[in-house]
Design an enzyme around this catalytic site. Structure first.
Site, mmCIF file in Angstrom:
data_model
loop_
_atom_site.group_PDB
_atom_site.id
_atom_site.type_symbol
_atom_site.label_atom_id
_atom_site.label_comp_id
_atom_site.label_asym_id
_atom_site.label_seq_id
_atom_site.Cartn_x
_atom_site.Cartn_y
_atom_site.Cartn_z
ATOM 1 N N ASP A 106 0.805 -1.232 0.000
ATOM 2 C CA ASP A 106 0.000 0.000 0.000
ATOM 3 C C ASP A 106 0.834 1.277 0.000
ATOM 4 O OD1 ASP A 106 -2.552 -0.991 -0.276
ATOM 5 O OD2 ASP A 106 -2.990 -1.090 1.871
ATOM 6 N N ARG B 138 0.156 -1.802 7.668
ATOM 7 C CA ARG B 138 0.774 -0.639 7.011
ATOM 8 C C ARG B 138 1.850 0.032 7.867
ATOM 9 N NH1 ARG B 138 -2.717 3.303 3.423
ATOM 10 N NH2 ARG B 138 -0.584 3.669 2.727
ATOM 11 N N ARG C 202 -9.649 5.425 10.905
ATOM 12 C CA ARG C 202 -8.189 5.332 10.894
ATOM 13 C C ARG C 202 -7.523 6.303 11.863
ATOM 14 N NH1 ARG C 202 -6.385 2.541 6.383
ATOM 15 N NH2 ARG C 202 -7.945 0.997 5.842
ATOM 16 N N HIS D 58 -11.480 7.134 5.136
ATOM 17 C CA HIS D 58 -10.597 8.302 5.218
ATOM 18 C C HIS D 58 -11.403 9.516 4.764
ATOM 19 C CE1 HIS D 58 -6.563 5.944 4.623
ATOM 20 N NE2 HIS D 58 -6.610 6.390 5.860
ATOM 21 N N CYS E 194 -5.428 9.429 -3.175
ATOM 22 C CA CYS E 194 -4.655 8.583 -2.256
ATOM 23 C C CYS E 194 -3.236 8.369 -2.752
ATOM 24 C CB CYS E 194 -5.299 7.208 -2.134
ATOM 25 S SG CYS E 194 -6.975 7.199 -1.581
HETATM 26 N N1 ARG Z 1 -5.565 -0.035 1.039
HETATM 27 C C1 ARG Z 1 -5.251 1.246 1.593
HETATM 28 C C2 ARG Z 1 -5.724 1.291 3.043
HETATM 29 O O1 ARG Z 1 -6.733 0.700 3.337
HETATM 30 C C3 ARG Z 1 -5.860 2.356 0.797
HETATM 31 C C4 ARG Z 1 -5.464 3.721 1.269
HETATM 32 C C5 ARG Z 1 -6.196 4.832 0.578
HETATM 33 N N2 ARG Z 1 -5.685 6.094 0.925
HETATM 34 C C6 ARG Z 1 -6.382 7.232 1.111
HETATM 35 N N3 ARG Z 1 -5.740 8.330 1.293
HETATM 36 N N4 ARG Z 1 -7.691 7.227 1.194
HETATM 37 O O2 ARG Z 1 -5.095 1.863 3.898
#
Ligand code: ARG
Length: 259
Positions: free
Chosen positions: A57, A82, A129, A158, A253
């Site tokens: 990612d 991550r 998040r 997000h 993203c």
């Molecule tokens: N697969 C990544 C996650 O779930 C995607 C991140 C997308 N980033 C964003 N800025 N919305 O963390």
């Protein structure tokens, strides 16, 4: 930006990710390169961070942190999957001489993914998040007032997936259903033009677009919305990000603004 050299669907940390729906490597690279060229041809300078194996990612650099002037507030990723990215972003910014800030361990913050610069304040997302507890620290570090917005739909985990501020048009594009009713009221009260998205439009990640001046780079934009955005003076440019949608990410993203 970060080349998707090791991009793949290796885990599921949001409802878009499905191990049974893998990304096509060649197509992903083609789509990323197309986006890169579009942004470069729009007149922006692009810096790249080296991709790292087993950190699929990393292509989503908007989550590296938040850049403000000569400082970077580095992300504390929510998910273990991550967290390995953190050290690489820290090194990249430190090599370039950025002042580094980091929130205390245990408070998660996912950078520009949950932050929108709006006039002289910032809008910060929480609920999936980024922790609400992070907001005060972010506000203090960059010395700006902030507004906290609560996200309630896991598809829009997000803030940059459901709210976009296009500064040169003074336009907020957002998807109300992704927000707690109290947050909707706050957004409605902001002194800008406001465009609400339908469920269908929002699920195409229209909010996850990047504007360079009045050029708006979007994944897919239904005709009716296309017309509305053009009426605000925007020029819509599409970039296919279908391979990255499989990971719950689109145009925005994949870009972290440095200035
Ligand atoms: N697969 C990544 C996650 O779930 C995607 C991140 C997308 N980033 C964003 N800025 N919305 O963390």
């Amino acid at each position: 930006m970060c080349r998707p050299a090791f991009y793949t669907i290796a885990y599921e940390i949001n409802p878009w990710m499905d191990l049974n729906n893998p990304a096509d490597h060649r197509n992903a690279n083609r789509q990323w390169q197309y986006l890169y060229n579009l942004i470069e041809n729009s007149g922006a300078d692009i810096s790249l961070i080296e991709p790292v194996k087993d950190l699929p990612d990393m292509v989503f650099t908007a989550n590296a942190g938040l850049v403000y002037k000569d400082s970077i507030i580095l992300s504390n990723f929510k998910h273990r999957e991550r967290q390995g990215e953190e050290q690489y972003y820290a090194k990249w910014f430190s090599d370039l001489g950025y002042k580094r800030h980091r929130l205390q361990a245990g408070i998660s913050y996912e950078g520009e993914g949950d932050t929108v610069f709006y006039k002289n304040i910032i809008l910060l997302g929480y609920g999936f998040r980024t922790d609400l507890a992070a907001h005060t620290h972010i506000g203090e570090i960059i010395g700006k007032e902030y507004i906290s917005l609560e996200l309630i739909d896991p598809h829009f985990y997000h803030l940059d997936t459901c709210l976009l501020y296009i500064k040169p048009a003074d336009l907020i594009v957002y998807y109300p259903e992704a927000f707690h009713p109290k947050s909707i009221e706050i957004i409605k009260g902001l002194p800008s033009k406001i465009l609400q998205l339908s469920k269908e439009e929002a699920h195409l990640f229209v909010c996850n677009s990047v504007n360079i001046g009045m050029n708006l780079i979007v994944f897919k934009c239904p005709d009716t919305l296309y017309k509305k955005l053009e009426e605000f003076g925007l020029k819509i440019i599409s970039a296919d990000t279908s391979e990255f949608m499989k990971s719950g990410g689109s145009v925005r993203c994949m870009v972290l603004r440095l200035s």
